[in-house]
Design a protein around this motif. Structure first.
Motif, mmCIF file in Angstrom:
data_model
loop_
_atom_site.group_PDB
_atom_site.id
_atom_site.type_symbol
_atom_site.label_atom_id
_atom_site.label_comp_id
_atom_site.label_asym_id
_atom_site.label_seq_id
_atom_site.Cartn_x
_atom_site.Cartn_y
_atom_site.Cartn_z
ATOM 1 N N PRO A 282 1.879 3.772 8.323
ATOM 2 C CA PRO A 282 1.529 2.630 7.461
ATOM 3 C C PRO A 282 1.215 3.056 6.025
ATOM 4 O O PRO A 282 1.611 2.367 5.076
ATOM 5 N N LYS A 283 0.543 4.191 5.865
ATOM 6 C CA LYS A 283 0.226 4.685 4.520
ATOM 7 C C LYS A 283 1.514 5.049 3.775
ATOM 8 O O LYS A 283 1.680 4.727 2.599
ATOM 9 N N TYR B 110 3.157 3.088 0.494
ATOM 10 C CA TYR B 110 3.469 3.789 -0.752
ATOM 11 C C TYR B 110 4.923 3.529 -1.163
ATOM 12 O O TYR B 110 5.197 3.221 -2.320
ATOM 13 N N ILE B 111 5.826 3.637 -0.212
ATOM 14 C CA ILE B 111 7.250 3.413 -0.518
ATOM 15 C C ILE B 111 7.467 1.977 -0.995
ATOM 16 O O ILE B 111 8.195 1.736 -1.967
ATOM 17 N N ASP B 112 6.830 1.011 -0.327
ATOM 18 C CA ASP B 112 6.986 -0.393 -0.716
ATOM 19 C C ASP B 112 6.456 -0.667 -2.122
ATOM 20 O O ASP B 112 7.007 -1.493 -2.846
ATOM 21 N N ASN C 149 7.810 14.811 -0.656
ATOM 22 C CA ASN C 149 6.487 15.370 -0.967
ATOM 23 C C ASN C 149 5.679 14.422 -1.851
ATOM 24 O O ASN C 149 4.471 14.262 -1.669
ATOM 25 N N GLU C 150 6.350 13.776 -2.804
ATOM 26 C CA GLU C 150 5.671 12.806 -3.666
ATOM 27 C C GLU C 150 5.101 11.664 -2.836
ATOM 28 O O GLU C 150 3.966 11.233 -3.053
ATOM 29 N N VAL C 151 5.883 11.190 -1.865
ATOM 30 C CA VAL C 151 5.417 10.104 -0.995
ATOM 31 C C VAL C 151 4.223 10.581 -0.168
ATOM 32 O O VAL C 151 3.222 9.861 -0.040
ATOM 33 N N SER D 166 0.661 8.857 -0.818
ATOM 34 C CA SER D 166 0.241 7.933 0.240
ATOM 35 C C SER D 166 -1.162 8.221 0.754
ATOM 36 O O SER D 166 -1.758 7.382 1.428
ATOM 37 N N GLY D 167 -1.676 9.390 0.449
ATOM 38 C CA GLY D 167 -3.018 9.725 0.918
ATOM 39 C C GLY D 167 -3.053 10.284 2.328
ATOM 40 O O GLY D 167 -4.125 10.398 2.928
#
Length: 168
Positions: free
Chosen positions: A94-95, A99-101, A127-129, A133-134
């Motif tokens: 979900p995290k 983030y992607i959304d 890696n950025e995602v 995203s935490g």
């Protein structure tokens, strides 16, 4: 079924023989055949890959992280099932999906990198995602990073497919 009938002396062994033939043959991977006309048990993975629409010609195999890291389809599905069963605060998907959304430009970027066969940049995007995203990556092994990169790029590819389907 013809091969199974040839080697079976009873209907009790038919399914076992068909599955044995599937395991020893690569005929199930042939996409040129219209499998709907055959009474044939294809491996589940092949059925999914055939029936699932994707604008990526090779499906999941166009995911550079899947291909490079030798992650199996079963690992991806098992991880998704495992993550869904975790307590809500511990879930990673979900995290990642949030983030992607919220950063839709990453889908365009990954699509471009896949088109240009620039797999290193796809890993950088994954890696950025992960970082954005935490998701807690403190205890991740190299294999876990490979799996997460594959899962993230797969999620991005699914969004790209969805946007193609929704384009008039």
């Amino acid at each position: 079924m013809s091969f199974a009938d040839e080697f079976c002396d009873s209907t009790e062994n038919t399914y076992l023989n068909v599955e044995g033939f599937n395991s020893m043959s690569n005929i199930c991977e042939c996409e040129l055949m219209d499998w709907s006309n055959y009474e044939f048990f294809r491996p589940f993975e092949q059925e999914i890959m055939s029936d699932y629409f994707s604008c990526f010609i090779n499906g999941l195999k166009d995911n550079p992280c899947y291909d490079e890291n030798k992650v199996s389809f079963n690992d991806v599905i098992s991880f998704e099932d495992f993550d869904n069963k975790r307590a809500a605060p511990a879930r990673m998907l979900p995290k990642i999906n949030d983030y992607i959304d919220k950063h839709n430009e990453i889908c365009s970027y990954v699509r471009k990198m896949i088109t240009e066969s620039n797999s290193e940049k796809c890993t950088t995007a994954a890696n950025e995602v992960l970082e954005g995203s935490g998701v807690n990556t403190k205890n991740f092994s190299g294999e876990m990073y490979s799996l997460m990169h594959t899962v993230i790029i797969r999620g991005i590819m699914l969004r790209i497919d969805q946007s193609v389907r929704n384009t008039p």
